[in-house]
Scaffold this motif. Structure first.
Motif, PDB file in Angstrom:
ATOM      1  N   UNK A 117      50.157  31.441  29.754  1.00  0.00           N
ATOM      2  CA  UNK A 117      49.019  32.354  29.602  1.00  0.00           C
ATOM      3  C   UNK A 117      48.380  32.181  28.234  1.00  0.00           C
ATOM      4  N   UNK A 118      49.190  31.878  27.233  1.00  0.00           N
ATOM      5  CA  UNK A 118      48.654  31.649  25.891  1.00  0.00           C
ATOM      6  C   UNK A 118      47.716  30.449  25.873  1.00  0.00           C
ATOM      7  N   UNK A 119      48.085  29.377  26.551  1.00  0.00           N
ATOM      8  CA  UNK A 119      47.204  28.210  26.632  1.00  0.00           C
ATOM      9  C   UNK A 119      45.928  28.537  27.393  1.00  0.00           C
ATOM     10  N   UNK A 120      46.059  29.316  28.458  1.00  0.00           N
ATOM     11  CA  UNK A 120      44.882  29.717  29.223  1.00  0.00           C
ATOM     12  C   UNK A 120      43.944  30.559  28.367  1.00  0.00           C
ATOM     13  N   UNK A 121      44.492  31.476  27.580  1.00  0.00           N
ATOM     14  CA  UNK A 121      43.660  32.299  26.704  1.00  0.00           C
ATOM     15  C   UNK A 121      42.983  31.469  25.623  1.00  0.00           C
ATOM     16  N   UNK A 122      43.683  30.494  25.078  1.00  0.00           N
ATOM     17  CA  UNK A 122      43.083  29.635  24.053  1.00  0.00           C
ATOM     18  C   UNK A 122      41.893  28.873  24.619  1.00  0.00           C
ATOM     19  N   UNK A 123      42.049  28.307  25.818  1.00  0.00           N
ATOM     20  CA  UNK A 123      40.947  27.560  26.410  1.00  0.00           C
ATOM     21  C   UNK A 123      39.807  28.474  26.841  1.00  0.00           C
ATOM     22  N   UNK A 124      40.112  29.689  27.274  1.00  0.00           N
ATOM     23  CA  UNK A 124      39.031  30.603  27.669  1.00  0.00           C
ATOM     24  C   UNK A 124      38.264  31.088  26.450  1.00  0.00           C
ATOM     25  N   UNK A 125      38.941  31.297  25.321  1.00  0.00           N
ATOM     26  CA  UNK A 125      38.236  31.687  24.097  1.00  0.00           C
ATOM     27  C   UNK A 125      37.362  30.544  23.605  1.00  0.00           C
ATOM     28  N   UNK A 150      36.809  34.388  34.354  1.00  0.00           N
ATOM     29  CA  UNK A 150      37.968  33.974  33.559  1.00  0.00           C
ATOM     30  C   UNK A 150      38.943  35.137  33.411  1.00  0.00           C
ATOM     31  N   UNK A 151      38.419  36.341  33.226  1.00  0.00           N
ATOM     32  CA  UNK A 151      39.282  37.512  33.104  1.00  0.00           C
ATOM     33  C   UNK A 151      40.036  37.792  34.404  1.00  0.00           C
ATOM     34  N   UNK A 152      39.356  37.675  35.527  1.00  0.00           N
ATOM     35  CA  UNK A 152      40.044  37.897  36.799  1.00  0.00           C
ATOM     36  C   UNK A 152      41.067  36.795  37.073  1.00  0.00           C
ATOM     37  N   UNK A 153      40.754  35.563  36.718  1.00  0.00           N
ATOM     38  CA  UNK A 153      41.734  34.479  36.857  1.00  0.00           C
ATOM     39  C   UNK A 153      42.933  34.690  35.937  1.00  0.00           C
ATOM     40  N   UNK A 154      42.684  35.239  34.748  1.00  0.00           N
ATOM     41  CA  UNK A 154      43.774  35.539  33.827  1.00  0.00           C
ATOM     42  C   UNK A 154      44.712  36.574  34.435  1.00  0.00           C
ATOM     43  N   UNK A 155      44.163  37.629  35.015  1.00  0.00           N
ATOM     44  CA  UNK A 155      45.003  38.647  35.644  1.00  0.00           C
ATOM     45  C   UNK A 155      45.775  38.080  36.833  1.00  0.00           C
ATOM     46  N   UNK A 156      45.120  37.238  37.632  1.00  0.00           N
ATOM     47  CA  UNK A 156      45.814  36.619  38.760  1.00  0.00           C
ATOM     48  C   UNK A 156      46.951  35.713  38.285  1.00  0.00           C
ATOM     49  N   UNK A 157      46.679  34.942  37.269  1.00  0.00           N
ATOM     50  CA  UNK A 157      47.676  34.036  36.706  1.00  0.00           C
ATOM     51  C   UNK A 157      48.850  34.818  36.125  1.00  0.00           C
TER      52      UNK A 157
END
Length: 95
Positions: A57-65, A36-43
């Motif tokens: 990115x905020x939505x992605x972080x919310x779903x990853x948390x 998830x962290x590597x996908x976050x950096x790629x995104x």
């Protein structure tokens, strides 16, 4: 160019660790969080280079948390009920 290569290496190493860590649930959760962290950096890099809105990115972080909290809840529940975090203890067929 080196950033893209390092992000691809991060993702591939996360997939390899995820495929090879099939004994403990905690190792599986760690490798999923690394993915998830590597996908976050790629995104983030893709949105930064394309000039799009970064609010995605905020939505992605919310779903990853939420995914991480759900995984930790499953881990705690499994340790309380079975006494360990071996994935083999979840199988109904193994006694």
């Amino acid at each position: 160019m080196i950033i893209i290569l390092s992000l691809i290496i991060m993702f591939v190493s996360g997939v390899v660790v995820f495929c090879l860590s099939h004994k403990h649930l905690l190792l599986t959760l760690f490798s999923m969080e690394f993915l998830v962290l590597s996908l976050y950096f790629m995104f983030f890099m893709f949105l930064l280079w394309s000039g799009c809105e970064i609010y995605f990115i905020l939505f992605f972080l919310v779903f990853s948390v939420c995914e991480g909290a759900l995984g930790l809840g499953v881990l705690v529940s499994m340790i309380r009920s079975h006494g360990n975090d071996f994935l083999s203890s979840l199988s109904i067929l193994s006694w």
